[in-house]
Design a protein around this motif. Structure first.
Motif, mmCIF file in Angstrom:
data_model
loop_
_atom_site.group_PDB
_atom_site.id
_atom_site.type_symbol
_atom_site.label_atom_id
_atom_site.label_comp_id
_atom_site.label_asym_id
_atom_site.label_seq_id
_atom_site.Cartn_x
_atom_site.Cartn_y
_atom_site.Cartn_z
ATOM 1 N N ASN A 130 0.818 -1.218 0.000
ATOM 2 C CA ASN A 130 0.000 0.000 0.000
ATOM 3 C C ASN A 130 0.851 1.268 0.000
ATOM 4 O O ASN A 130 0.338 2.365 0.207
ATOM 5 C CB ASN A 130 -0.954 0.012 1.189
ATOM 6 C CG ASN A 130 -0.256 0.274 2.514
ATOM 7 O OD1 ASN A 130 0.961 0.099 2.626
ATOM 8 N ND2 ASN A 130 -1.017 0.693 3.520
ATOM 9 N N THR A 132 3.334 1.992 2.099
ATOM 10 C CA THR A 132 3.973 2.231 3.393
ATOM 11 C C THR A 132 5.432 1.784 3.329
ATOM 12 O O THR A 132 5.748 0.732 2.779
ATOM 13 C CB THR A 132 3.245 1.453 4.506
ATOM 14 O OG1 THR A 132 1.927 1.988 4.655
ATOM 15 C CG2 THR A 132 3.980 1.561 5.828
ATOM 16 N N GLY A 149 -5.338 -5.044 2.023
ATOM 17 C CA GLY A 149 -4.842 -3.700 1.779
ATOM 18 C C GLY A 149 -4.310 -2.979 2.992
ATOM 19 O O GLY A 149 -3.786 -1.871 2.874
ATOM 20 N N GLN A 150 -4.430 -3.589 4.177
ATOM 21 C CA GLN A 150 -3.922 -2.951 5.387
ATOM 22 C C GLN A 150 -2.807 -3.814 5.963
ATOM 23 O O GLN A 150 -3.064 -4.895 6.479
ATOM 24 C CB GLN A 150 -5.022 -2.776 6.438
ATOM 25 C CG GLN A 150 -4.496 -2.207 7.762
ATOM 26 C CD GLN A 150 -5.596 -1.968 8.767
ATOM 27 O OE1 GLN A 150 -6.565 -1.279 8.477
ATOM 28 N NE2 GLN A 150 -5.463 -2.555 9.950
ATOM 29 N N GLN A 167 -4.234 8.438 2.870
ATOM 30 C CA GLN A 167 -5.354 7.540 2.625
ATOM 31 C C GLN A 167 -4.989 6.058 2.838
ATOM 32 O O GLN A 167 -5.649 5.172 2.296
ATOM 33 C CB GLN A 167 -5.912 7.745 1.209
ATOM 34 C CG GLN A 167 -6.419 9.159 0.978
ATOM 35 C CD GLN A 167 -7.002 9.342 -0.407
ATOM 36 O OE1 GLN A 167 -6.818 8.524 -1.295
ATOM 37 N NE2 GLN A 167 -7.730 10.434 -0.582
ATOM 38 N N GLN A 168 -3.954 5.837 3.610
ATOM 39 C CA GLN A 168 -3.553 4.466 3.915
ATOM 40 C C GLN A 168 -3.414 4.317 5.427
ATOM 41 O O GLN A 168 -3.349 5.304 6.169
ATOM 42 C CB GLN A 168 -2.226 4.104 3.239
ATOM 43 C CG GLN A 168 -2.264 4.151 1.718
ATOM 44 C CD GLN A 168 -3.221 3.129 1.137
ATOM 45 O OE1 GLN A 168 -3.452 2.062 1.712
ATOM 46 N NE2 GLN A 168 -3.805 3.450 -0.021
ATOM 47 N N GLN A 169 -3.396 3.081 5.891
ATOM 48 C CA GLN A 169 -3.241 2.815 7.305
ATOM 49 C C GLN A 169 -2.340 1.617 7.527
ATOM 50 O O GLN A 169 -2.082 0.827 6.617
ATOM 51 C CB GLN A 169 -4.597 2.587 7.956
ATOM 52 C CG GLN A 169 -5.445 1.518 7.303
ATOM 53 C CD GLN A 169 -6.849 1.470 7.852
ATOM 54 O OE1 GLN A 169 -7.147 2.046 8.892
ATOM 55 N NE2 GLN A 169 -7.750 0.765 7.174
ATOM 56 N N CYS A 170 -1.871 1.474 8.758
ATOM 57 C CA CYS A 170 -0.949 0.410 9.082
ATOM 58 C C CYS A 170 -1.060 0.103 10.573
ATOM 59 O O CYS A 170 -1.328 1.002 11.384
ATOM 60 C CB CYS A 170 0.491 0.814 8.726
ATOM 61 S SG CYS A 170 1.733 -0.460 9.049
ATOM 62 N N GLN A 182 -2.763 6.176 10.612
ATOM 63 C CA GLN A 182 -3.163 6.538 9.263
ATOM 64 C C GLN A 182 -2.389 7.783 8.859
ATOM 65 O O GLN A 182 -2.341 8.763 9.618
ATOM 66 C CB GLN A 182 -4.666 6.833 9.190
ATOM 67 C CG GLN A 182 -5.551 5.633 9.496
ATOM 68 C CD GLN A 182 -7.023 5.977 9.366
ATOM 69 O OE1 GLN A 182 -7.400 7.127 9.178
ATOM 70 N NE2 GLN A 182 -7.864 4.957 9.462
#
Length: 317
Positions: A130, A132, A149-150, A167-170, A182
């Motif tokens: 994603n 990251t 996707g995470q 717009q992404q998270q981990c 995020q």
């Protein structure tokens, strides 16, 4: 033998697992056997660890347990398996089957079983699906799970810097708690008795096993364990310098500086109590710790006392 292994024994077991796999791979050369002998004779812990390996071979030779046989077959029959997979199998066997002193859940957290690891003084960068990015600091072990996707990271030991794009998270899971972020840049470091979360941009939330949570914002850090959070602290300037391969001291106690520097070189590096309170300032590169030590001796009234190449003490000049 007690159920708790010291760090030297754990390191020797990891190395013995590697030698076990290499020497039984069918591809070992005479030079490999000579290198193994040098390793075996170099330290009592190495000889002890190899004895466990030999006991393992003898025990497995007489066992009919299907799961044990299946793992051993990785080395004997599936030569096309990756080296990391074979070493992981050998490490599990040494830690669980041969010794019987370390439970599987405990062994599964040990660094040599991780998907990604960095050696002492080594740093590695990963880019996840994603976008990251993850930077492994010295002597770090990390598992990565990317589903839906995470990404979910499992930090086994050491320290990581995580940069999550917009717009992404981990998530980062440690044995002390879970961290959610995020669009954030943050670092997580494990200690023997806890962990530390530092947020360098954005916000991140840490949640303990009890469900208690704490959200940190930019330039804030906090130490925690699986029971409680410590006080929120303002991050010192240069606290993320390692991400750029640097270590920065701003009027720092020499004892603290040397303790941090010791993480980036093998062996034993310590500061004598009589000079530990000296103040040090400067920016130093982490890829040459010998140069850093020379700079310290030039800046302060100290010298290096060397017992061996890997046993160095900073003492008064």
């Amino acid at each position: 033998m007690s159920g708790t292994l010291n760090p030297r024994q754990l390191a020797a077991l990891r190395q013995a697992a590697e030698w076990l796999c290499q020497l039984n791979s069918g591809e070992a050369q005479a030079s490999d056997h000579a290198a193994w002998q040098r390793w075996h004779d170099a330290a009592p812990d190495n000889a002890w660890a190899w004895l466990q390996a030999e006991r393992l071979q003898n025990r497995v030779a007489s066992t009919t347990h299907p799961s044990t046989a299946r793992v051993l077959n990785l080395t004997a029959e599936n030569r096309r398996s990756s080296r990391r997979r074979v070493i992981k199998a050998g490490a599990v066997l040494l830690g669980v089957t041969a010794l019987g002193t370390v439970s599987y859940p405990q062994t599964s957290r040990l660094g040599w079983l991780a998907d990604y690891r960095s050696g002492v003084g080594e740093q590695r960068r990963l880019r996840l699906q994603n976008g990251t990015t993850v930077h492994l600091n010295t002597d770090t072990a990390l598992d990565v799970e990317e589903t839906g996707g995470q990404p979910r990271l499992f930090l086994r030991q050491g320290e990581i810097m995580v940069d999550v794009p917009e717009q992404q998270q981990c998530q980062v899971q440690t044995r002390h708690g879970l961290i959610d972020a995020q669009h954030c840049r943050f670092s997580v470091r494990l200690f023997d008795s806890g962990a530390r979360l530092d947020v360098h941009a954005g916000q991140a939330r840490a949640t303990l096993p009890s469900g208690q949570s704490l959200t940190l914002s930019q330039a804030q850090g906090c130490r925690f364990d699986d029971q409680r959070f410590g006080a929120i602290e303002a991050l010192a300037s240069g606290s993320d310098a390692w991400d750029k391969g640097l270590i920065i001291a701003n009027g720092q106690r020499l004892g603290h500086f040397i303790a941090e520097l010791s993480r980036y070189r093998p062996g034993w590096l310590r500061c004598a109590p009589e000079v530990a309170q000296l103040s040090l300032s400067g920016t130093f590169r982490l890829d040459d710790t010998e140069q850093v030590l020379r700079a310290v001796t030039s800046a302060l009234p100290v010298r290096l006392e060397r017992r061996t190449r890997y046993w160095v003490t900073v003492v008064g000049a």
